[in-house]
Design an enzyme around this catalytic site. Sequence first.
Site, PDB file in Angstrom:
ATOM      1  N   GLY A   4       0.893  -1.418   0.025  1.00  0.00           N
ATOM      2  CA  GLY A   4       0.005  -0.014   0.020  1.00  0.00           C
ATOM      3  C   GLY A   4       0.889   1.328   0.040  1.00  0.00           C
ATOM      4  N   ASN A   5       2.087   1.172   0.803  1.00  0.00           N
ATOM      5  CA  ASN A   5       2.838   2.370   0.550  1.00  0.00           C
ATOM      6  C   ASN A   5       3.363   2.642  -0.824  1.00  0.00           C
ATOM      7  OD1 ASN A   5       2.804   2.966   3.476  1.00  0.00           O
ATOM      8  ND2 ASN A   5       4.176   1.289   3.650  1.00  0.00           N
TER       9      ASN A   5
ATOM     10  N   LYS B 180      -0.526  -3.719  13.226  1.00  0.00           N
ATOM     11  CA  LYS B 180      -0.685  -3.302  11.681  1.00  0.00           C
ATOM     12  C   LYS B 180      -0.530  -1.877  11.567  1.00  0.00           C
ATOM     13  CE  LYS B 180      -1.366  -3.656   7.425  1.00  0.00           C
ATOM     14  NZ  LYS B 180      -0.218  -3.872   6.420  1.00  0.00           N
TER      15      LYS B 180
ATOM     16  N   LYS C 222      -1.593  -7.645   4.000  1.00  0.00           N
ATOM     17  CA  LYS C 222      -1.698  -8.135   2.701  1.00  0.00           C
ATOM     18  C   LYS C 222      -0.781  -9.190   2.250  1.00  0.00           C
ATOM     19  CE  LYS C 222       2.104  -6.117   0.435  1.00  0.00           C
ATOM     20  NZ  LYS C 222       2.613  -6.080   1.480  1.00  0.00           N
TER      21      LYS C 222
ATOM     22  N   LYS D 242       6.239 -10.362   5.356  1.00  0.00           N
ATOM     23  CA  LYS D 242       6.601 -10.935   4.130  1.00  0.00           C
ATOM     24  C   LYS D 242       7.545 -12.339   3.668  1.00  0.00           C
ATOM     25  CE  LYS D 242       6.823  -6.200   2.278  1.00  0.00           C
ATOM     26  NZ  LYS D 242       6.094  -5.286   3.554  1.00  0.00           N
TER      27      LYS D 242
END
Length: 313
Positions: free
Chosen positions: A11-12, A128, A213, A275
């Site tokens: 998103g960043n 988050k 995500k 990740k």
Amino acid sequence: MGARIVIALGGNALGTNLPEQYKAVKVTAKAIVDLIEQGHEVVIAHGNGPQVGMIQNAMTELTRSDPKKYIPCPLSVCVAMSQGYIGYDLQNEIREELLDRGMDRGVATVLTQVEVDPADPAFLNPTKPIGAFMTKEEAEQLVKERDYQVIEDAGRGYRRVVASPRPISIIEIKTIQSLVENNHVVVACGGGGIPVFRTEGNHLKGAAAVIDKDFAAECLAESLNADLLIILTAVEKVAIHFGTPTQEWLSHLSPAEARRYAESGEFAPGSMLPKVQAAVKFAESRSGRKALITQLEKAGDAMKGKTGTVISI
């Protein structure tokens, strides 16, 4: 035959406002269509940390300005809004890039709900990051005024944190599967998906959370029987001793090695840690699967083995 690829887009990387996002998705679309042009099936998941924070802050200000007219907007609804407006830009730019290259293919955003467990311990320990980066003084003000929980985020400033439960299942998976099998490019699980609980009967109730995500993309990749999970981030490769004189970039990790580094605290929570954890889970889910962590701009080179970090058995 090309591979079936699920891409997790941060998103960043999409900016913090509409003009920034519009510019960012043009770059993103080119990298995605490069993979499609090579014969791969591509499904895109994306984050929404800055965007969902922006939306909820705007809704909160509306409620404050006129509480009789506006009611508080649940976080799950803010996630749904972020899916719509990010997906709108992504699908339009991908479609335009496909047509510019002579490929007439459907592109669709699926408003996606993702089931979570109401007893997930994440609800008791928000981790988050969402919203924009803040100074320490700005963060302290929000804690005082709105009772937000905040953290210092990987040396880049302070951000609000909310609950981030793990995904259990993707509610719209049959729809996504059907679109992929009919040669459509699909944007799904935006912002990690709209978090929902199963309640009485067949009812789904929104949860006050934002699913990471990377874990949602991993769940999507497993559910679609994908060959490759690509997790895009701000760095070209995964590193240990990051930001120190002994920093070491890693080109390949086995799941066991990645887990060992994670347990020793090498990867920052809310940043590289999820990740790597998502990549490990996917690599271990079936023989022959692998995950790739790299920058968006390096995705093509990483697919050729020239850069990036591969996690595989």
